[in-house]
Design a protein around this motif. Structure first.
Motif, PDB file in Angstrom:
ATOM      1  N   THR A 237      73.700  41.852  -2.759  1.00 31.23           N
ATOM      2  CA  THR A 237      73.240  43.023  -3.517  1.00 31.23           C
ATOM      3  C   THR A 237      74.004  43.165  -4.829  1.00 31.23           C
ATOM      4  O   THR A 237      73.410  43.520  -5.852  1.00 31.23           O
ATOM      5  N   ILE A 238      75.309  42.875  -4.826  1.00 30.86           N
ATOM      6  CA  ILE A 238      76.092  43.020  -6.059  1.00 30.86           C
ATOM      7  C   ILE A 238      75.734  41.944  -7.084  1.00 30.86           C
ATOM      8  O   ILE A 238      75.982  42.118  -8.270  1.00 30.86           O
ATOM      9  N   ASN A 239      75.136  40.839  -6.642  1.00 31.01           N
ATOM     10  CA  ASN A 239      74.682  39.802  -7.570  1.00 31.01           C
ATOM     11  C   ASN A 239      73.294  40.088  -8.123  1.00 31.01           C
ATOM     12  O   ASN A 239      72.786  39.326  -8.945  1.00 31.01           O
ATOM     13  N   SER A 240      72.682  41.161  -7.673  1.00 32.16           N
ATOM     14  CA  SER A 240      71.340  41.494  -8.155  1.00 32.16           C
ATOM     15  C   SER A 240      71.380  42.547  -9.267  1.00 32.16           C
ATOM     16  O   SER A 240      70.340  43.036  -9.694  1.00 32.16           O
ATOM     17  N   LEU A 241      72.560  42.883  -9.733  1.00 29.31           N
ATOM     18  CA  LEU A 241      72.695  43.853 -10.823  1.00 29.31           C
ATOM     19  C   LEU A 241      72.418  43.175 -12.161  1.00 29.31           C
ATOM     20  O   LEU A 241      72.811  42.034 -12.379  1.00 29.31           O
TER      21      LEU A 241
ATOM     22  N   GLY B 282      72.945  47.713  -5.047  1.00 30.58           N
ATOM     23  CA  GLY B 282      74.050  46.974  -5.644  1.00 30.58           C
ATOM     24  C   GLY B 282      75.192  47.837  -6.148  1.00 30.58           C
ATOM     25  O   GLY B 282      76.367  47.527  -5.901  1.00 30.58           O
ATOM     26  N   ILE B 283      74.887  48.900  -6.855  1.00 29.74           N
ATOM     27  CA  ILE B 283      75.950  49.749  -7.412  1.00 29.74           C
ATOM     28  C   ILE B 283      76.737  50.421  -6.298  1.00 29.74           C
ATOM     29  O   ILE B 283      77.972  50.438  -6.327  1.00 29.74           O
ATOM     30  N   ASP B 284      76.043  50.965  -5.294  1.00 26.04           N
ATOM     31  CA  ASP B 284      76.745  51.594  -4.164  1.00 26.04           C
ATOM     32  C   ASP B 284      77.620  50.593  -3.432  1.00 26.04           C
ATOM     33  O   ASP B 284      78.757  50.897  -3.061  1.00 26.04           O
ATOM     34  N   ASP B 285      77.097  49.374  -3.205  1.00 23.52           N
ATOM     35  CA  ASP B 285      77.887  48.351  -2.514  1.00 23.52           C
ATOM     36  C   ASP B 285      79.098  47.946  -3.344  1.00 23.52           C
ATOM     37  O   ASP B 285      80.192  47.750  -2.808  1.00 23.52           O
ATOM     38  N   LEU B 286      78.935  47.844  -4.650  1.00 25.13           N
ATOM     39  CA  LEU B 286      80.050  47.492  -5.528  1.00 25.13           C
ATOM     40  C   LEU B 286      81.122  48.571  -5.487  1.00 25.13           C
ATOM     41  O   LEU B 286      82.313  48.282  -5.329  1.00 25.13           O
ATOM     42  N   LYS B 287      80.724  49.832  -5.589  1.00 24.46           N
ATOM     43  CA  LYS B 287      81.677  50.945  -5.548  1.00 24.46           C
ATOM     44  C   LYS B 287      82.395  51.029  -4.200  1.00 24.46           C
ATOM     45  O   LYS B 287      83.561  51.406  -4.135  1.00 24.46           O
ATOM     46  N   SER B 288      81.693  50.689  -3.134  1.00 23.92           N
ATOM     47  CA  SER B 288      82.258  50.777  -1.784  1.00 23.92           C
ATOM     48  C   SER B 288      83.030  49.529  -1.375  1.00 23.92           C
ATOM     49  O   SER B 288      83.620  49.495  -0.298  1.00 23.92           O
ATOM     50  N   GLY B 289      82.990  48.488  -2.213  1.00 26.05           N
ATOM     51  CA  GLY B 289      83.689  47.249  -1.891  1.00 26.05           C
ATOM     52  C   GLY B 289      83.001  46.438  -0.806  1.00 26.05           C
ATOM     53  O   GLY B 289      83.644  45.645  -0.130  1.00 26.05           O
ATOM     54  N   ARG B 290      81.685  46.642  -0.631  1.00 30.34           N
ATOM     55  CA  ARG B 290      80.935  45.916   0.399  1.00 30.34           C
ATOM     56  C   ARG B 290      80.284  44.675  -0.190  1.00 30.34           C
ATOM     57  O   ARG B 290      79.765  44.709  -1.299  1.00 30.34           O
ATOM     58  N   ILE B 291      80.293  43.606   0.598  1.00 31.16           N
ATOM     59  CA  ILE B 291      79.559  42.392   0.244  1.00 31.16           C
ATOM     60  C   ILE B 291      78.449  42.266   1.278  1.00 31.16           C
ATOM     61  O   ILE B 291      78.700  42.027   2.450  1.00 31.16           O
ATOM     62  N   VAL B 292      77.204  42.491   0.834  1.00 32.18           N
ATOM     63  CA  VAL B 292      76.062  42.594   1.728  1.00 32.18           C
ATOM     64  C   VAL B 292      74.944  41.660   1.238  1.00 32.18           C
ATOM     65  O   VAL B 292      74.670  41.599   0.039  1.00 32.18           O
ATOM     66  N   THR B 293      74.293  40.975   2.165  1.00 32.03           N
ATOM     67  CA  THR B 293      73.146  40.141   1.789  1.00 32.03           C
ATOM     68  C   THR B 293      71.942  41.033   1.540  1.00 32.03           C
ATOM     69  O   THR B 293      71.830  42.120   2.091  1.00 32.03           O
TER      70      THR B 293
END
Length: 80
Positions: free
Chosen positions: A44-48, A64-75
């Motif tokens: 998700t963070i690579n889709s920004l 992506g933004i929420d995952d980046l802020k939360s430090g999550r790496i999610v497919t």
């Protein structure tokens, strides 16, 4: 290319299909929409996307933004 001491890659929006079993290189690459390109990304963070015209960060998946802020790496999708 190198611009003001910074390396920059320019790529077009693309869809990738028809992968060989023994390779990560797709056999078929085509132009696509921004949304299609975002959803083909592995995380998700690579889709920004950074919009150079507006100066805004675009999150076409809405995660992506929420995952980046939360430090999550999610497919994007369930992993195979």
């Amino acid at each position: 290319m190198r611009l003001y001491n910074q390396w920059i890659d320019f790529v077009h929006l693309r869809s990738e299909e028809d992968y060989d079993v023994n390779s990560r290189m797709p056999r078929k690459v085509e132009f696509c929409t921004r949304e299609e390109d975002a959803y083909r990304r592995d995380l998700t963070i690579n889709s920004l996307f950074y919009n150079i015209h507006t100066g805004l960060l675009e999150d076409l998946t809405g995660r992506g933004i929420d995952d980046l802020k939360s430090g999550r790496i999610v497919t994007q999708l369930p992993a195979n």
